[in-house]
Design a protein around this motif. Structure first.
Motif, short mmCIF file in Angstrom:
data_model
loop_
_atom_site.label_atom_id
_atom_site.label_comp_id
_atom_site.label_asym_id
_atom_site.label_seq_id
_atom_site.Cartn_x
_atom_site.Cartn_y
_atom_site.Cartn_z
N VAL A 1 0.87 -1.17 0.00
CA VAL A 1 0.00 0.00 0.00
C VAL A 1 0.90 1.22 0.00
O VAL A 1 1.68 1.42 0.94
N CYS A 2 0.81 2.03 -1.06
CA CYS A 2 1.64 3.22 -1.18
C CYS A 2 0.76 4.40 -1.58
O CYS A 2 -0.47 4.29 -1.59
N LEU A 3 1.38 5.53 -1.91
CA LEU A 3 0.64 6.74 -2.28
C LEU A 3 1.19 7.28 -3.58
O LEU A 3 2.39 7.17 -3.87
N ASP A 4 0.29 7.90 -4.38
CA ASP A 4 0.78 8.64 -5.53
C ASP A 4 1.08 10.07 -5.10
O ASP A 4 0.92 10.45 -3.93
N SER A 5 1.50 10.89 -6.04
CA SER A 5 1.94 12.24 -5.69
C SER A 5 0.80 13.13 -5.23
O SER A 5 1.04 14.22 -4.70
N GLU A 6 -0.45 12.70 -5.42
CA GLU A 6 -1.60 13.48 -4.97
C GLU A 6 -2.19 12.96 -3.67
O GLU A 6 -3.23 13.42 -3.22
N LEU B 1 -2.49 3.63 -3.45
CA LEU B 1 -2.29 2.65 -4.51
C LEU B 1 -1.92 1.34 -3.84
O LEU B 1 -0.98 1.29 -3.05
N SER B 2 -2.67 0.27 -4.14
CA SER B 2 -2.41 -1.03 -3.51
C SER B 2 -2.18 -2.06 -4.59
O SER B 2 -2.90 -2.10 -5.59
N GLU C 1 3.80 -8.98 -13.66
CA GLU C 1 2.80 -7.98 -13.32
C GLU C 1 2.25 -8.20 -11.92
O GLU C 1 2.28 -9.30 -11.39
N LEU C 2 1.73 -7.12 -11.37
CA LEU C 2 1.02 -7.17 -10.11
C LEU C 2 -0.45 -6.90 -10.38
O LEU C 2 -0.82 -6.35 -11.42
N ILE C 3 -1.29 -7.28 -9.43
CA ILE C 3 -2.71 -6.99 -9.53
C ILE C 3 -2.99 -5.72 -8.75
O ILE C 3 -2.63 -5.62 -7.57
N ARG C 4 -3.62 -4.75 -9.38
CA ARG C 4 -4.03 -3.54 -8.69
C ARG C 4 -5.28 -3.86 -7.88
O ARG C 4 -6.28 -4.34 -8.42
#
Length: 427
Positions: free
Chosen positions: A150-155, A159-160, A180-183
């Motif tokens: 679990v991370c963050l975008d610039s806004e 995003l997981s 690939e990863l699954i969003r």
């Protein structure tokens, strides 16, 4: 002559600004809001872009994660403090609730199924969830395989990403590989329950919104952030036609198109938090434990104290297996220990049993693993599944013992058996 021991007191408003901010960083956000109403100057000092929120983030999270890297450093510290405080709920152990729909319900020992036991920890600029399982080498070794980020975008948007293959590498390393990863989305349902489900993004083309399955690579995530997926696809197609990795890229595109056509491939999974995962002086048996069982494989156990003073122990395993989500391994309503010295009968009950251990390990207990006290237990399925009371699945009432050792660990066994399952701390 003035007394040199006299001190001069200054009002808080005359302290240097940096000193004021450091002192105020000990307050809670609600207290800061109240304090900011005391004057226009303090209201300006405590605004969203103030250094105060940096001090708050650094004080609470600076030793756990790199606060300046979240969202590529583009998020205000006031917003970051709020987000990290919410994500802090994830830190710790969680177990899957209910059978998995993503492994066919068979509970097979595969690497690409929903994890049964998760452990979340802080990463440099993300929270990382590990699938916790026994080592394939056997014994008490525990493997933590990273599978959820679990991370963050610039806004500041979350995003997981889910990795079904649980690669050993970290999130940063995954950005350098072709897989690939699954969003996914991680949605909280209260503080002790969250759901992982595959995300669905929307792409606009010609003014029409089309639902798109969001199985994405990290490269796709970066392109989404600038809102130009169609142009990036065209660019990558022509750029990769003659490149060594072009065939791999085309295969990924075909796979994504197939997934878009047939819909989601990951069903929602529910997880509940294991709140009391460590023993305390008042509850010495509480928490997550690991032990070698009769099949010589490592199992995980959760021992919990109830509100009326009883103890129940259950395996943490795939609840699609028969009775695994219902029947306790052992229970007792009387948590009183029998202290040493023990009667000859109790000493014989212990000495006549063998310990489930590795072949190279001795059955003899030494030093701080000597039995310090004993507790009576039962195994009783009829408490939770009354219809099984007269069946042969398990006798309804089976007397047993817990033997607590000097180092705080313990073993348990039943009088009808001739063995002891020794439990150790999960890490």
């Amino acid at each position: 002559m003035d007394n040199q021991n006299d001190t001069v007191s200054l009002p808080f408003s005359e302290f240097p600004e940096d000193v004021q901010l450091i002192i105020l960083s000990f307050l809670t956000p609600s207290e800061i809001t109240s304090f900011s109403c005391t004057s226009k100057r303090f209201n300006s000092l405590l605004n969203a872009e103030s250094k105060l929120w940096f001090f708050l983030c650094a004080r609470k999270f600076g030793s756990k994660t790199q606060i300046n890297k979240w969202g590529s450093g583009q998020i205000s510290y006031k917003c970051l403090y709020k987000i990290l405080s919410e994500l802090e709920i994830l830190i710790g152990f969680w177990r899957r609730s209910g059978p998995s729909k993503n492994d066919g319900g068979g509970g097979g020992d595969k690497d690409d199924v929903a994890p049964v036991l998760l452990c979340f920890e802080w990463g440099p600029c993300y929270v990382i969830g590990y699938r916790v399982l026994g080592s394939k080498n056997g014994g008490y070794d525990v493997v933590k395989a990273p599978c959820l980020w679990v991370c963050l975008d610039s806004e500041g948007e979350r995003l997981s990403y889910l990795d079904l293959n649980c690669r050993v590498g970290g999130f940063d390393e995954l950005g350098c590989v072709e897989n690939e990863l699954i969003r996914v989305s991680v949605s909280f349902m209260g503080d002790w329950h969250f759901v992982v489900e595959e995300s669905v993004s929307f792409e606009k083309s010609g003014g029409v919104e089309d639902g798109v399955g969001s199985t994405v690579s990290l490269g796709d995530k970066l392109m989404d952030s600038v809102g130009n997926q169609l142009m990036s696809d065209m660019y990558q197609y022509f750029a990769n036609r003659t490149s060594p990795g072009g065939e791999r890229w085309l295969r990924r595109q075909k796979r994504k198109e197939k997934e878009r056509k047939w819909g989601k491939k990951w069903e929602p999974e529910h997880y509940v938090k294991i709140v009391d995962c460590s023993p305390t002086p008042e509850r010495p048996l509480q928490g997550l434990w690991k032990g070698i069982c009769d099949d010589m494989k490592l199992d995980f156990y959760l021992v919990a104290y109830d509100d009326i003073g009883g103890i129940a122990c259950r395996r943490v395993e795939d609840s699609s297996k028969p009775f695994s989500g219902y029947a306790p391994v052992f229970w007792t309503s009387n948590t009183t220990f029998i202290e040493s010295p023990f009667s000859p009968e109790e000493q014989h009950i212990y000495d006549s049993r063998t310990h489930f251990r590795l072949p190279e390990a001795s059955d003899h207990i030494h030093g701080d693993e000597a039995v310090s006290r004993i507790m009576y237990i039962n195994s009783s399925y009829d408490l939770v599944i009354p219809d099984l009371a007269d069946t042969s699945v398990n006798p309804p009432q089976v007397e047993g013992r817990i033997w607590q050792y000097g180092n705080g660990t313990f073993g348990f066994g039943f009088l009808r058996d001739n063995h002891i399952v020794d439990l150790k701390h999960i890490y």
